[in-house]
Design an enzyme around this catalytic site. Sequence first.
Site, mmCIF file in Angstrom:
data_model
loop_
_atom_site.group_PDB
_atom_site.id
_atom_site.type_symbol
_atom_site.label_atom_id
_atom_site.label_comp_id
_atom_site.label_asym_id
_atom_site.label_seq_id
_atom_site.Cartn_x
_atom_site.Cartn_y
_atom_site.Cartn_z
ATOM 1 N N LYS A 42 -12.510 3.094 5.327
ATOM 2 C CA LYS A 42 -11.865 2.042 5.551
ATOM 3 C C LYS A 42 -12.970 0.902 5.988
ATOM 4 O O LYS A 42 -13.626 0.996 7.104
ATOM 5 C CB LYS A 42 -11.049 1.978 6.980
ATOM 6 C CG LYS A 42 -9.907 0.919 7.273
ATOM 7 C CD LYS A 42 -8.819 0.800 6.374
ATOM 8 C CE LYS A 42 -7.905 -0.749 6.977
ATOM 9 N NZ LYS A 42 -6.596 -0.770 6.262
ATOM 10 N N GLY A 115 -8.156 -0.947 1.631
ATOM 11 C CA GLY A 115 -8.426 -2.187 2.033
ATOM 12 C C GLY A 115 -7.437 -2.756 3.111
ATOM 13 O O GLY A 115 -6.906 -1.742 3.855
ATOM 14 N N GLY A 117 -4.386 -5.312 4.135
ATOM 15 C CA GLY A 117 -3.345 -6.166 3.467
ATOM 16 C C GLY A 117 -3.546 -6.207 1.768
ATOM 17 O O GLY A 117 -3.695 -5.314 1.207
ATOM 18 N N PRO A 204 8.099 9.056 -0.686
ATOM 19 C CA PRO A 204 9.136 8.771 0.040
ATOM 20 C C PRO A 204 9.076 7.945 1.479
ATOM 21 O O PRO A 204 8.005 8.205 2.227
ATOM 22 C CB PRO A 204 9.810 10.059 0.289
ATOM 23 C CG PRO A 204 8.613 11.079 0.118
ATOM 24 C CD PRO A 204 7.664 10.536 -0.584
#
Length: 242
Positions: A42, A115, A117, A204
């Site tokens: 991240k 990423g 957003g 899901p």
Amino acid sequence: MSNGWTGPVLVTGTDTEVGKTVVTAAIAAAAQAAGLRVAVVKPGQTGTATGEPGDVDAVTRLAAPLTGRTLASYPDPLAPLTAARVAELPPLELYTAVDAIREETDKHDLVLVEGAGGLLVPMGLRPSGEPWTAADLAVSLGAPAVVVARAGLGTLNHTALTLEALERRAIPAGVVIGAWPAEPELVHWLNLSDLVPNLLGTVPMGAGAMAPGVFRRSAPGWLTPALYGVLDDWRAWAEDAS
């Protein structure tokens, strides 16, 4: 090992809160079940002031990748570059991120880069002082992109815009629906039909709340072979899901 994507892979979205983290976890779980060594990176985590676990922590809980790294964290829930400015913290430099991800690529078969957003959110600064985005990171890494999209109204335009921006940069891309509803309506089925040519999976709704063992066993069934899943017939999947 199947013929799925390897090396660095960007996981981006059409917007914020579309399910990127759970999709990242699903890909990690499916790839590890196929025998790959998986890292999750991240580059910019925001909204950490509350002390809640970050996205890498959530992926680690669900999928237990071999490695999980967060390169920069900022307290405010804003775009990473904006959050750095507000907190008066150093912004993440593009080539610092590139080098860190390449370091993990040398040690793993698949490096999922989540990423923040959407694709063009400002993530940090280049050495020149210009902002860089997740799209710039993918170009620098030569990485394909997984675009996480909503199932409902408005998703076709947002998805098309994101795919067009990736195509203009020669970044190969596919789409995963981040939260397929338990009781889909007509709009969801019509959107699915339009997205199928680019679709690599459907996760899901509520998958992130599953017990980790159930999540890991289930993940390959949500994804196509490009992402180390077993979903290879959308017609059969739709019949099962309806």
